[in-house]
Write an enzyme that holds these catalytic residues in place. Structure first.
Site, short mmCIF file in Angstrom:
data_model
loop_
_atom_site.label_atom_id
_atom_site.label_comp_id
_atom_site.label_asym_id
_atom_site.label_seq_id
_atom_site.Cartn_x
_atom_site.Cartn_y
_atom_site.Cartn_z
N GLU A 103 -4.73 -7.43 4.93
CA GLU A 103 -3.77 -6.58 5.66
C GLU A 103 -3.24 -6.26 6.82
OE1 GLU A 103 -5.95 -2.73 7.15
OE2 GLU A 103 -4.22 -1.72 5.65
N TYR A 119 -2.73 11.87 5.98
CA TYR A 119 -3.06 9.93 6.60
C TYR A 119 -2.25 8.71 6.19
CZ TYR A 119 -4.77 5.68 6.79
OH TYR A 119 -5.09 4.37 6.81
N HIS A 158 -8.92 6.95 2.15
CA HIS A 158 -9.54 7.66 3.66
C HIS A 158 -10.66 8.09 3.31
CE1 HIS A 158 -8.65 7.32 7.70
NE2 HIS A 158 -8.12 6.28 7.59
N ASP A 163 -5.40 3.91 0.02
CA ASP A 163 -5.87 4.26 0.61
C ASP A 163 -6.25 5.75 0.70
OD1 ASP A 163 -8.36 4.47 2.45
OD2 ASP A 163 -7.02 3.06 3.75
N GLU A 178 -8.80 2.04 -1.97
CA GLU A 178 -9.92 1.58 -0.83
C GLU A 178 -10.80 3.08 -0.65
OE1 GLU A 178 -7.07 -0.10 2.05
OE2 GLU A 178 -8.46 0.82 3.78
N ARG A 235 -14.25 -5.20 3.72
CA ARG A 235 -13.07 -5.02 4.01
C ARG A 235 -13.30 -4.93 5.67
NH1 ARG A 235 -7.98 -4.00 3.80
NH2 ARG A 235 -8.13 -2.05 5.20
N ARG A 255 0.48 -1.18 0.18
CA ARG A 255 0.06 0.29 0.04
C ARG A 255 0.52 1.57 0.16
NH1 ARG A 255 -3.83 2.11 4.55
NH2 ARG A 255 -2.22 3.30 5.37
N TRP A 273 -11.53 12.27 8.09
CA TRP A 273 -9.87 12.14 8.35
C TRP A 273 -9.88 10.45 7.22
CZ3 TRP A 273 -7.81 8.01 11.50
CH2 TRP A 273 -6.12 7.57 10.38
N GLU A 328 -14.17 -0.48 5.75
CA GLU A 328 -13.29 -0.68 7.14
C GLU A 328 -14.28 -0.19 8.62
OE1 GLU A 328 -9.54 0.81 6.42
OE2 GLU A 328 -9.94 2.83 7.91
O1 EZ4 Z 1 -7.38 5.06 9.45
O2 EZ4 Z 1 -7.26 1.63 11.55
O3 EZ4 Z 1 -6.60 0.40 6.02
N1 EZ4 Z 1 -6.39 1.07 7.29
C1 EZ4 Z 1 -6.79 2.11 7.44
C2 EZ4 Z 1 -6.56 2.36 8.92
C3 EZ4 Z 1 -7.01 3.52 9.99
C4 EZ4 Z 1 -7.25 2.82 11.88
C5 EZ4 Z 1 -8.43 3.88 12.11
O4 EZ4 Z 1 -8.09 3.59 13.73
O5 EZ4 Z 1 -7.44 3.10 7.27
O6 EZ4 Z 1 -5.13 2.72 9.78
CO CO Z 2 -8.22 1.73 5.07
#
Ligand code: EZ4
Ligand code: CO
Length: 405
Positions: free
Chosen positions: A342, A159, A215, A213, A239, A286, A147, A405, A265
């Site tokens: 992961e 992030y 995010h 990701d 992702e 996920r 990743r 975030w 997630e």
């Molecule tokens: O930000 O688990 O793909 N993984 C992620 C993680 C999340 C954290 C939040 O607690 O996006 O790093």
């Molecule tokens: Co993620």
């Protein structure tokens, strides 16, 4: 067989973990992970104040019935606190059942469907040289899929990328812990990312599976554009491109790009996935065992997703404890539509608090052959590292507006 005790252990060997330990009248014990990063104590209360009293005296072998009792019996359904608590009970009961059978959990889930579980690791850098070094470090550790997260010119903290402590935004203010503040500019991000993947492909060649990701930060149209612009670099997946509570938004993304999509997630029930799965708007689901109510419902999600050729990709950040990770690896080995796992690993101290049978080598995990999920909790060492309040970061746009975030 009867449950005689259900206690919650909170420990912080570097970061907080919440563990449920269920004990039976025959001396067999089981562990479940209930860690909800940044909101840990809400789950502790849910378990100790509301769930543990219901478990005492009940039959640990009745896993499905206990799950339904806790889910339907609460009346107030779903949500991360509830589902993390139920997950801990579910995994602890599977641990007990498998120990009684004298088998590793994956045997009770149908046995191994593969020899080992492929993983991906995280590489990141503030700029390209740092990113390339990080990718090389992951490859040297054995990872076969990577990743890629990168700093964005003009942004201080992004992030997935290590940043220097920010003096203007102290995380401790008058002894009160405050979330770290990161900054964000979607246009700057969208301008920068395709060039990063072009550079990574040029450096590391066409074969290395690359993931990224986003995010939860993009609108459907922005995500569609990014997916399209990344197509030449053939990502393994993009992702969490949007905050996917609005599942219909993924129709826009899907219509415009063949970049594979992974989402889920932060989801905690199958209902969060219905449109995404039925309309085949994603390629990977996920969710973590820990945040989805345990092995029982996650197995059902994977079977449902399999009908649409969607594969598993269990969330495995550092904030899933080795207990949650172990449960995931047993499931990964057993299901047919496994995709990837992961895996970030844990600190040595965390691995001492939670001694585990699963192993990582050559970029792959294996759950091991210990009966149950194969994790032992060192309660003395856990107690020596007590809970420490902590928050996930928050994200603000250049004008100060709070962003995802
Ligand atoms: O930000 O688990 O793909 N993984 C992620 C993680 C999340 C954290 C939040 O607690 O996006 O790093
Ligand atoms: Co993620």
């Amino acid at each position: 067989m009867k449950i005689t005790d259900a206690k919650v252990v909170v420990t912080s060997p570097g970061r907080n973990f919440v563990t449920l330990k269920i004990t039976t009248d025959e001396g067999v014990t089981g562990l479940g992970d209930a860690t909800l990063n940044g909101r840990e104590l809400a789950v502790v209360s849910y378990l100790t104040d509301h769930v543990a009293p219901l478990l005492i005296g009940s039959d640990p072998h009745r896993i499905e019935d206990t799950w339904q009792f806790l889910y339907r019996g609460a009346y107030w359904r779903r949500g991360p606190v509830t589902m993390a608590a139920i997950a801990a009970v579910d995994v602890a009961l599977w641990d007990i059942k498998a120990k009684v059978a004298g088998l590793p959990l994956y045997q009770l889930l149908g046995g191994a469907s593969r020899e080992r579980v492929r993983t991906y690791g995280h590489a990141n850098g503030r700029d390209l040289p740092e990113l390339f070094d990080s990718i090389r470090a992951r490859l040297a550790e054995g990872y076969k899929s990577i990743r890629v997260q990168t700093g964005i010119p003009g942004l201080k903290a992004v992030y997935g990328v290590h940043s220097a402590p920010d003096a203007a935004n102290p995380t401790r203010l008058d002894q009160r812990v405050r979330p770290h503040v990161e900054d964000w500019d979607t246009d700057a991000y969208l301008r920068h990312i395709p060039g990063v993947f072009e550079a990574v492909r040029n450096e590391f060649g066409p074969e290395l599976p690359l993931l990224h990701d986003a995010h939860h930060r993009l609108t459907p149209l922005q995500a569609a554009r990014l997916g399209k612009e990344l197509e030449p670099y053939k990502l393994f997946w993009l992702e969490d491109c949007t905050p996917a509570e609005n599942q219909e938004g993924l129709r826009v993304v899907r219509r415009h790009t063949t970049t594979p999509l992974a989402i889920g997630e932060v989801f905690n029930t199958v209902f969060d996935y219905q449109t995404l799965v039925q309309e085949q708007l994603i390629d990977y689901v996920r969710s973590a065992v820990t945040h989805f109510g345990g092995v029982t419902p996650l197995r059902k999600l994977f079977d449902y997703a399999a009908q649409y050729q969607i594969r598993s990709a269990i969330h495995g950040p550092e904030d899933i404890s080795p207990v949650g990770m172990a449960a995931a690896v047993h499931l990964d080995l057993a299901i047919h539509n496994f995709g990837i796992q992961e895996y970030s690993g844990h600190t040595d101290l965390t691995n001492e608090v939670f001694r585990h049978a699963y192993t990582f080598s050559d970029g792959h995990l294996h759950p091991g052959e210990a009966p149950g999920i194969g994790v032992e909790l060192d309660e003395e060492l856990a107690a020596a590292h007590p809970y420490a309040q902590g928050y996930l970061p928050v994200n603000r746009l250049q004008d100060g507006t709070v962003h995802d975030w």
